[in-house]
Design an enzyme around this catalytic site. Structure first.
Site, PDB file in Angstrom:
ATOM      1  N   LEU A   1       6.037  10.863 -10.368  1.00  0.00           N
ATOM      2  CA  LEU A   1       4.594  10.830 -10.562  1.00  0.00           C
ATOM      3  C   LEU A   1       3.885  10.344  -9.319  1.00  0.00           C
ATOM      4  O   LEU A   1       2.733  10.668  -9.077  1.00  0.00           O
ATOM      5  CB  LEU A   1       4.236   9.878 -11.712  1.00  0.00           C
ATOM      6  CG  LEU A   1       4.694  10.284 -13.113  1.00  0.00           C
ATOM      7  CD1 LEU A   1       4.479   9.143 -14.077  1.00  0.00           C
ATOM      8  CD2 LEU A   1       3.919  11.509 -13.571  1.00  0.00           C
TER       9      LEU A   1
ATOM     10  N   GLN B   1       4.142   7.356  -5.701  1.00  0.00           N
ATOM     11  CA  GLN B   1       4.839   6.332  -4.963  1.00  0.00           C
ATOM     12  C   GLN B   1       3.998   5.062  -5.000  1.00  0.00           C
ATOM     13  O   GLN B   1       2.889   5.038  -4.501  1.00  0.00           O
ATOM     14  CB  GLN B   1       5.020   6.803  -3.508  1.00  0.00           C
ATOM     15  CG  GLN B   1       5.684   5.824  -2.582  1.00  0.00           C
ATOM     16  CD  GLN B   1       7.201   5.754  -2.817  1.00  0.00           C
ATOM     17  OE1 GLN B   1       7.826   6.735  -3.198  1.00  0.00           O
ATOM     18  NE2 GLN B   1       7.766   4.584  -2.596  1.00  0.00           N
ATOM     19  N   GLY B   2       4.510   4.036  -5.646  1.00  0.00           N
ATOM     20  CA  GLY B   2       3.782   2.766  -5.671  1.00  0.00           C
ATOM     21  C   GLY B   2       4.128   1.949  -4.445  1.00  0.00           C
ATOM     22  O   GLY B   2       4.864   2.407  -3.572  1.00  0.00           O
TER      23      GLY B   2
ATOM     24  N   PHE C   1       6.033  -0.532  -4.167  1.00  0.00           N
ATOM     25  CA  PHE C   1       7.399  -1.013  -4.040  1.00  0.00           C
ATOM     26  C   PHE C   1       8.439  -0.041  -4.558  1.00  0.00           C
ATOM     27  O   PHE C   1       9.552  -0.422  -4.852  1.00  0.00           O
ATOM     28  CB  PHE C   1       7.528  -2.364  -4.730  1.00  0.00           C
ATOM     29  CG  PHE C   1       6.637  -3.366  -4.104  1.00  0.00           C
ATOM     30  CD1 PHE C   1       6.968  -3.941  -2.886  1.00  0.00           C
ATOM     31  CD2 PHE C   1       5.426  -3.691  -4.676  1.00  0.00           C
ATOM     32  CE1 PHE C   1       6.125  -4.836  -2.280  1.00  0.00           C
ATOM     33  CE2 PHE C   1       4.583  -4.593  -4.078  1.00  0.00           C
ATOM     34  CZ  PHE C   1       4.924  -5.164  -2.865  1.00  0.00           C
ATOM     35  N   GLY C   2       8.038   1.210  -4.687  1.00  0.00           N
ATOM     36  CA  GLY C   2       9.030   2.180  -5.113  1.00  0.00           C
ATOM     37  C   GLY C   2       8.379   3.313  -5.866  1.00  0.00           C
ATOM     38  O   GLY C   2       7.202   3.248  -6.221  1.00  0.00           O
TER      39      GLY C   2
ATOM     40  N   VAL D   1       7.488   6.120  -8.840  1.00  0.00           N
ATOM     41  CA  VAL D   1       7.234   6.080 -10.277  1.00  0.00           C
ATOM     42  C   VAL D   1       7.582   7.453 -10.859  1.00  0.00           C
ATOM     43  O   VAL D   1       7.182   8.477 -10.308  1.00  0.00           O
ATOM     44  CB  VAL D   1       5.754   5.757 -10.574  1.00  0.00           C
ATOM     45  CG1 VAL D   1       5.506   5.703 -12.068  1.00  0.00           C
ATOM     46  CG2 VAL D   1       5.366   4.438  -9.928  1.00  0.00           C
TER      47      VAL D   1
ATOM     48  N   ASP E   1      -5.081  -7.007  -7.093  1.00  0.00           N
ATOM     49  CA  ASP E   1      -4.936  -5.683  -6.487  1.00  0.00           C
ATOM     50  C   ASP E   1      -5.614  -4.624  -7.339  1.00  0.00           C
ATOM     51  O   ASP E   1      -5.043  -3.586  -7.642  1.00  0.00           O
ATOM     52  CB  ASP E   1      -3.453  -5.360  -6.281  1.00  0.00           C
ATOM     53  CG  ASP E   1      -3.252  -4.237  -5.259  1.00  0.00           C
ATOM     54  OD1 ASP E   1      -4.222  -3.932  -4.523  1.00  0.00           O
ATOM     55  OD2 ASP E   1      -2.151  -3.680  -5.195  1.00  0.00           O
TER      56      ASP E   1
END
Ligand code: NAG
Ligand code: NAG
Ligand code: NAG
Ligand code: NAG
Ligand code: NAG
Ligand code: NAG
Ligand code: NAG
Ligand code: NAG
Ligand code: NAG
Length: 832
Positions: free
Chosen positions: A520, A522-523, A525-526, A528, A639
C-alpha cells in the site's frame, strides 16, 4: 346581513381558528381533547424525540415510551407504564379528569398516572426537544410533573438525579428486568444520600460500583473524568439539604446518553451513524476488576496492575489466610495490633501513641463521614480525638472525610485519587529513628546513583562526540534527557498479552508472502501491505524494516499507545506479530487510504466537497481531543499530517501512525526531546528548533492540516515560490489583504459556504501562531469550529511565514532523504 348569518360566520371563524390552533399545537402535545391511541405518536418540535406505544424485543406487550425519533433503532429512554404493560393495542394516553397524564387500557382502567394533585382539569403535556415530557396547566407555564423526575434506565443530558439525605429520598435510574421487560429490575444508580455525595450503582441494596466523592468538579474515583467527554457534570446542593446531579453536554451534534443495562452495566453510549447505525459504548463504569465494589473485602486495597490484585492495608492481615492465598478475597483483612485507644478501653497496656500511615493516590473507601473541619490539621485532629475514627482523608474541594467501622472499596490509581491516612498502633508504623543500618544502606544507594550518573554522562559525552557530525539543529536552550527512558517506563506498564498476537505464518498467507502487488505504501519505518485473513477480514500490515534500528522503539511506542486507545477517529490496531527479527503491526484496513491521496490529487479531490472536508476536520479534532484529554493516557501525536489521516468507507477520518507519539503524565504539560521527529511543514517552531513539544505542537500541525484541507494545496508546494515561502505565509498574506477567498480550493468555494470556510481559515491561522501559548487548545478549537465561541481573537503572524536562516529546509531535504519530504517522517539527532 342579518344577525343569524353573522353569528354563524363568527362561529365558523372560531371553529377554524380553534382547529388551526389545535392542529398547530397538537404535534407535540397531549391534552384533554388531544390524546394518542396506539399506534399514534407525538413528536417534539425539533423532531428529536417521539412519544408513543412500543413493544420491546421478544415481547408483545405494549408500553408508552419516549424514544429518539431520528435513529433507526427504537431506543426508549423513558417508559411510562413499566410495571403494568398493555396486552393489546387498545391503549390510549390522555389527560384524565383530575388533570393527570394517564395511560388507559381498552377497559378504561388506569395503568399509569403522573399522580400529582393538579387542581385543574385543563392541563396539557408537551414533549420537549430535550426528551422531557412536561405536564403543565394551559394557563400558566408552571410544570406540575416532568418525566425527568421519574427516570427509567437512561440518563439523557439535562436530566437531573436527586437525593436528599434528610428525607432519604432519591430519584435513581432503575434498570429494566430484561431487554424484553421494562419493569423495574434489580439495579439502580443514583446519588447515595447516606454519605458524602457520590454516585453509587446498587444491585438491590448492595453497592456494586461507586464513583468516589464529588470534589466540586469531578468524582475522584473516576480518573477518566479529567476529560472533556465526561465534562459538563455538576453535582450541586439544591438548597433544601438535597443534591442534584446534572449533565449538560456542549456538543449536541451527536446523540449520547448514559444507560444502566438490565445486567447492571452502566456506561455512556453514543449513536454511531455508520452503516445502519448502532449504539456504542464510549465509557464504561467498570474498566477493571478493581472497579467492582469491595472486590478485596474490608481493609484491603485493589490494584489491577498487581498480581495478585488485592493486598491488605499496612498494619492489617488477611482474616482467613488460606482463603486469601487462594485468591478468595471475600473476608478481607483485619487489624494486626489493636490501636492504643482500643487498648485503653479494654484495659490493656498503653504503650506509645498511635499514628497515621499514608496510602497515596487511592479511590477513598465508601461510607465516609463529613467533618466540618476545613484545614488538614484540624481534620487530622478530628480523627485523632475519636477512637472510632480509623482513617481520614483531606481533599481540596471536599475537605475532611472521616471513616468509622470499616474501610471498603479502596482502589489504587497510578495518578489522581486522594491520599488516605489510616490509624495504626505505634508498633505498626515506620518508626522514624534512623539507625545505623539505614545510614549504611543509604550511603551505598547514593554512591551507586552517583556512579551511575557519572557513567551515564560520560557515555552521553562519547555518544555525542560520535554523532556530532550529524548535528543538524544547533539551537538548544534546555538541557535534556533522552526520552527513551520515559518510553522504557511506559513499556513496563504495557501488557502485551492484552493485544492479540498473530503468527508470522498467518500474515505471510494473508499478504501472499508480502507480495509487492499488495504493497500500500512506504511508511517512515517500513512498508505497509494490504492483507486478507481466510475469514475475509481485510487488514493493513506495517512491517518494520529490519535495517531500521530506530523502528524497534517506534514499534513499541505504537503498541503501547494504540493498544490502549479506542475512538472512532483513531485507527484500530488489531494485533501485532513479533517473531525473530520480524516485527509487524496489524491494523483495520481503510479502503480509502489516506487524506493526502484525495486532497492533493486533482481528480480525486472533487470527491471531497466542503461538507465532507468539514466532517474530516471535525473528526480529526475529536480524535486529537481524545488523545490530549479523554483517553486514560495523555498523548501527543507529534506527527500529524495529511498522510497520517486515513479515511474509511464513508470518508470518516482516522488518525494513524503513533510511532512518534509521546505519553505524558497527567501533570506534565511540555517536554523536551533530543530527537526531533516529525515532518517538515507540520512541525511547530518550538519543536523543530528546540525540541520542545506539547499539546500545542499538535495544534500547530492541525492548523497546517486545516489550511491544507481548505486550500487543497500542500504546505510544501510553496518551496521556491516567489509569492510566499509557505502555505502559512500565503494564507497570512491573503488574510492581511482581506482576500481569504483566494486561498480556498476553487472546487469548494461556493458563496453559501464562505462564512463557514472563512471561519475555519481564521481558526487555522490561530492554530499556527508562532508562540505555543497563543494557540488555542484543541477543545477550544472544537468550540470555535462549531461557532460555540463566536468572537475569535485576531491571529498573530504565523510561524514560518517569513524566510528564516536557522532552518533551511530545502538543503535538509537533500542532506537527509531524497524522497518527498512531505510524506516521510524524518528523525533528526541533535546535540546541545
Ligand atoms: C429474542 O428471542 C430469540 C429467540 O428466542 C433469542 O435468540 C434472542 O436472543 C432474544 N433476544 C433478546 C434481546 O432477548
Ligand atoms: C435526522 O437524521 C438525518 C440523517 O441521519 C439528519 O440529516 C437530520 O439532520 C436529522 N434530523 C434531526 C432533527 O436531528
Ligand atoms: C389483558 O389484560 C386485561 C386486564 O388488564 C385482562 O382483563 C384481559 O383478560 C387480558 N387479555 C389477555 C388476552 O390476556
Ligand atoms: C399516588 O400518590 C399517592 C401519594 O402521593 C400514593 O399514596 C399513591 O399510591 C400513588 N398512586 C399510584 C398509582 O402511584
Ligand atoms: C373542569 O372544571 C370546571 C370547574 O373547575 C368544570 O366546570 C368543567 O366542567 C370541568 N371540565 C371537565 C371536562 O370535567
Ligand atoms: C446481583 O445480585 C444477584 C443476587 O444477589 C447476583 O446473582 C448477581 O450476580 C448480581 N449481579 C451483579 C452484576 O453484581
Ligand atoms: C470464598 O469463601 C467463602 C467463605 O468461605 C465462600 O462462601 C465463597 O463461595 C468463596 N468464594 C469463592 C469465589 O470461592
Ligand atoms: C466518636 O464518634 C462516635 C460515632 O460517630 C460518637 O458517637 C461519639 O460521641 C464520638 N466521641 C467523641 C468523644 O467525640
Ligand atoms: C462496612 O461499613 C458499612 C457502613 O458502616 C456497612 O454497611 C458494611 O456492611 C460494612 N462492611 C463490612 C464488610 O463490614
Amino acid at each position: 346581513m342579518d344577525l343569524g348569518s353573522c353569528t354563524s360566520i363568527i362561529a365558523l371563524h372560531l371553529i377554524l381558528y380553534c382547529f388551526c390552533l389545535e392542529f398547530g399545537a397538537s404535534i407535540d402535545t397531549i391534552s384533554l381533547s388531544q390524546f394518542i391511541r396506539d399506534p399514534e405518536t407525538i413528536v417534539s418540535a425539533g423532531k428529536k424525540f417521539e412519544l408513543g406505544f412500543f413493544s420491546p424485543v421478544n415481547s408483545t406487550n405494549r408500553y408508552v415510551a419516549i424514544w429518539y425519533s431520528n435513529i433507526s433503532i427504537t431506543t426508549p429512554v423513558w417508559v411510562a407504564n413499566r410495571n403494568k404493560p398493555l396486552n393489546d393495542s387498545s391503549g390510549i394516553m390522555t389527560i384524565s379528569e383530575d388533570g393527570n397524564l394517564v395511560v388507559l387500557n381498552g377497559q378504561k382502567e388506569t395503568l399509569w398516572s403522573s399522580n400529582v394533585s393538579t387542581g385543574m382539569n385543563d392541563s396539557r403535556a408537551q414533549l420537549m426537544d430535550d426528551g422531557n415530557l412536561v405536564l403543565g396547566g394551559s394557563e400558566n407555564g408552571n410544570s406540575l410533573w416532568q418525566s425527568f423526575q421519574e427516570p427509567s434506565d437512561t440518563y439523557i443530558p439535562k436530566m437531573r438525579l436527586t437525593a436528599n439525605p434528610r428525607t432519604g429520598k432519591k430519584t435513581p435510574l432503575t434498570s429494566w428486568k430484561s431487554p424484553s421487560d421494562p419493569s423495574i429490575g434489580s439495579f439502580s444508580l443514583g446519588i447515595d444520600p447516606s454519605s458524602i455525595p457520590e454516585v453509587v450503582l446498587w444491585n438491590d441494596s448492595r453497592p456494586i460500583w461507586r464513583t468516589g466523592p464529588w470534589n466540586g468538579q469531578v468524582f475522584i474515583g473516576v480518573p477518566e473524568m479529567n476529560s472533556v467527554y465526561l465534562d459538563g457534570f455538576n453535582l450541586a446542593d439544591d438548597g433544601n439539604g438535597g443534591f442534584t446531579l446534572s449533565v449538560g453536554f456542549a456538543d449536541e451534534s451527536y446523540i449520547t446518553n448514559f444507560v444502566l443495562s438490565s445486567e447492571g452495566k452502566f456506561g455512556q453510549v453514543f449513536w454511531d451513524d455508520m452503516n445502519e447505525g448502532s449504539w456504542r459504548y464510549q465509557w464504561e463504569s467498570v474498566q477493571d476488576e478493581c472497579d467492582v465494589y469491595g472486590k478485596c473485602g474490608s481493609f484491603a486495597s485493589c490494584d489491577a496492575k498487581n498480581t495478585p490484585i488485592c493486598s491488605c492495608l499496612k498494619g492489617f492481615e488477611p482474616k482467613n489466610a488460606d482463603e486469601w492465598n487462594s485468591r478468595n478475597w471475600t473476608h478481607g483483612c483485619v487489624r494486626r495490633k489493636a490501636m492504643r485507644c482500643e487498648r485503653i478501653q479494654n484495659g490493656g497496656e498503653l504503650g506509645k501513641e498511635d499514628g497515621f500511615s499514608k496510602l497515596e493516590r487511592v479511590k477513598v473507601p465508601g461510607f465516609a463521614e463529613w467533618s466540618s473541619s476545613i484545614t488538614e490539621q484540624k481534620c487530622r485532629d478530628d480523627c485523632w480525638n475519636n477512637c472510632s475514627c480509623i482513617a481520614y482523608a483531606y481533599y481540596t474541594g471536599i475537605y475532611c472525610m472521616l471513616w468509622k467501622g470499616n474501610l471498603t472499596d479502596i482502589k489504587k490509581f497510578s495518578s489522581g485519587g486522594a491520599d488516605l491516612y489510616i490509624r495504626l498502633a505505634y508498633t505498626e508504623l515506620d518508626n522514624k529513628k534512623i539507625n545505623m543500618k539505614v545510614i549504611i544502606s543509604l550511603t551505598v544507594v547514593v554512591g551507586a546513583i552517583a556512579i551511575a550518573i557519572c557513567v551515564f554522562y560520560s557515555w552521553r559525552w562519547i555518544e555525542r562526540k560520535r554523532t556530532s557530525k550529524k548535528v543538524l539543529l544547533p539551537k538548544r536552550k534546555h538541557p535534556i534527557l533522552l526520552d527513551e527512558n520515559v518510553i522504557q517506563d511506559n513499556l513496563n506498564h504495557v501488557k502485551l498479552q492484552e493485544l492479540p498476537l498473530f503468527s508470522l505464518q498467518m500474515l505471510i498467507v494473508a499478504t501472499d508472502n508480502f507480495n509487492t502487488a499488495n504493497k500500500l505504501g512506504q511508511g517512515g519505518f517500513g512498508p505497509v501491505y494490504k492483507g486478507k485473513f481466510p475469514d475475509g477480514q481485510e487488514i493493513a500490515l506495517k512491517r518494520l524494516s529490519r535495517a531500521s534500528g530506530q523502528g524497534q522503539e517506534e514499534f513499541m511506542t505504537e503498541v503501547v499507545v494504540i493498544s490502549k486507545l479506542q475512538h472512532m477517529n483513531l485507527v484500530r490496531l488489531l494485533g501485532c506479530c513479533v517473531e525473530g527479527e520480524e516485527k509487524m503491526l496489524v491494523y483495520e484496513y481503510m479502503p480509502n487510504r489516506s487524506l493526502d491521496a484525495f486532497l492533493f490529487d486533482p481528480s480525486r479531490k472533487q470527491l471531497l466537497d466542503w461538507k465532507k472536508r468539514f466532517n474530516i476536520v471535525e473528526g480529526i479534532c475529536r480524535g486529537l481531543l481524545y488523545l490530549h484529554r479523554d483517553s486514560r493516557l495523555r498523548i501527543i501525536h507529534r506527527d500529524l499530517k495529511a498522510s497520517n489521516i486515513l479515511l474509511d468507507q464513508e470518508l470518516n477520518p482516522k488518525i494513524s501512525d503513533f510511532g512518534m507519539a509521546r505519553i505524558f503524565g497527567r501533570n506534565e504539560d511540555q517536554a523536551d526531546t533530543g530527537r526531533v521527529v516529525g515532518t517538515f511543514g507540520y512541525m511547530s517552531p518550538e519543536y523543530a528548533m528546540e525540541g520542545r513539544f506539547s499539546e500545542k505542537s499538535d495544534v500547530f500541525s492541525f492548523g497546517v492540516l486545516l489550511l491544507e484541507i481548505i486550500s487543497g494545496r500542500k504546505n510544501t508546494s510553496f518551496y521556491g515560490n516567489e509569492e510566499a515561502l509557505s502555505l502559512l505565509g500565503y494564507a497570512w498574506k491573503l488574510w492581511n489583504e482581506g482576500n481569504i477567498a483566494a486561498l480556498v480550493d476553487p472546487g469548494i468555494s461556493y458563496p453559501s459556504f464562505h462564512e463557514e470556510i472563512f471561519r475555519c481559515v481564521h481558526v487555522g491561522l490561530l492554530c499556527v501562531q508562532e508562540f505555543a501559548k497563543d494557540r488555542p487548545a484543541i477543545f477550544t478549537v472544537i468550540s470555535m469550529l462549531n461557532s460555540e465561541i463566536v468572537d475569535l481573537p485576531t491571529p498573530k503572524q504565523p510561524a514560518f511565514s517569513e524566510r528564516r536562516s536557522e532552518l533551511d529546509t530545502a538543503s535538509l531535504q537533500h542532506d537527509q532523504r531524497p524522497e518527498s519530504i512531505n510524506n516521510v517522517t524524518v528523525t533528526l539527532l541533535s546535540g546541545r
